[in-house]
Write an enzyme that holds these catalytic residues in place. Sequence first.
Site, PDB file in Angstrom:
ATOM      1  N   HIS A 241      29.544  37.000  37.567  1.00 18.54           N
ATOM      2  CA  HIS A 241      28.514  36.841  36.533  1.00 18.54           C
ATOM      3  C   HIS A 241      27.673  35.585  36.765  1.00 18.54           C
ATOM      4  O   HIS A 241      26.500  35.564  36.410  1.00 18.54           O
ATOM      5  CB  HIS A 241      29.206  36.770  35.159  1.00 18.54           C
ATOM      6  CG  HIS A 241      28.295  36.551  34.001  1.00 18.54           C
ATOM      7  ND1 HIS A 241      27.090  37.200  33.855  1.00 18.54           N
ATOM      8  CD2 HIS A 241      28.418  35.748  32.903  1.00 18.54           C
ATOM      9  CE1 HIS A 241      26.528  36.811  32.719  1.00 18.54           C
ATOM     10  NE2 HIS A 241      27.285  35.922  32.146  1.00 18.54           N
TER      11      HIS A 241
ATOM     12  N   ASN B 146      28.352  61.292  22.053  1.00 13.40           N
ATOM     13  CA  ASN B 146      27.191  60.414  22.173  1.00 13.40           C
ATOM     14  C   ASN B 146      27.100  59.862  23.582  1.00 13.40           C
ATOM     15  O   ASN B 146      28.110  59.741  24.273  1.00 13.40           O
ATOM     16  CB  ASN B 146      27.324  59.195  21.242  1.00 13.40           C
ATOM     17  CG  ASN B 146      27.526  59.584  19.795  1.00 13.40           C
ATOM     18  OD1 ASN B 146      26.611  60.082  19.147  1.00 13.40           O
ATOM     19  ND2 ASN B 146      28.732  59.356  19.288  1.00 13.40           N
TER      20      ASN B 146
HETATM   21 MN    MN Z   1      29.366  37.207  29.027  1.00 11.92          MN
END
Ligand code: MN
Length: 253
Positions: A79, A62
């Site tokens: 982040h 996949n």
């Molecule tokens: Mn996160």
Amino acid sequence: MPVLTDLLAALGAGRVEVVDLTSPLSQDTPVLQLPAPFANTISFRLEELSHYDDRGPAWYWNDIHTGEHTGTHFDAPVHWVTGREGEDVAQVAPGKLIAPAVVLDFADIADGDPDFLLGVEHVRAWESEHGPLPDGGWLLYRTGWDAHAASQDEFLNDGHSPGISVECARWLAEETSILGLGVETVGTDAGAAPGFEPPFPCHSFLLGAGKYGLTQLRNLAALPPTGVLLVATPLPIVGGSGSPARVLALVER
Ligand code: MN
């Protein structure tokens, strides 16, 4: 000293157990839902390439569609805007991916109060019983929230899920030497944290301090409060802000 030989013997004899703290990844894995106008991540999905058929007679495989912050995952400093000069997920040193961990279990309180916030006083009380938070190790925060993981609606709970107070997030980031924070909820912050000042304080303070996050952990109830060796394995996505991760705990029995 043959440390690894001893460890392997202990694993083989069951004196050291491996506890999987990872949530299974599927299209049903809950994902964060930010309000408009913010962009949202996709759900995890498999796209079949072949299944022992004309597209590949002897093989099954996949493509995967996923966000970096899907299921049990690792938050890297970059982040958050406060950590924008910090490490991306591929830059995290491998030596930091194996570290000690402690488990602060507040499930009894959080079970009756989905908006429960861990405060500095709670951590101090825990330390007076179990000793200091580990230098360069994980604080794993148990709330029992993994019991809600089968349903996205229940897991997100209209923005009511337990977390950590602003003051405690700042304190953990600035006054302790933990490596990072691991939680059972969809992110390291409380469900109500978008309305905190600053918003998302765990992300803001911890990632800004170069620490890490781990989310959507489960099976923390199987761990002792101290003496855990944690193995967290994000993919080395170059430039990535995070990655789905397998998180394993080694525990002496
Ligand atoms: Mn996160």
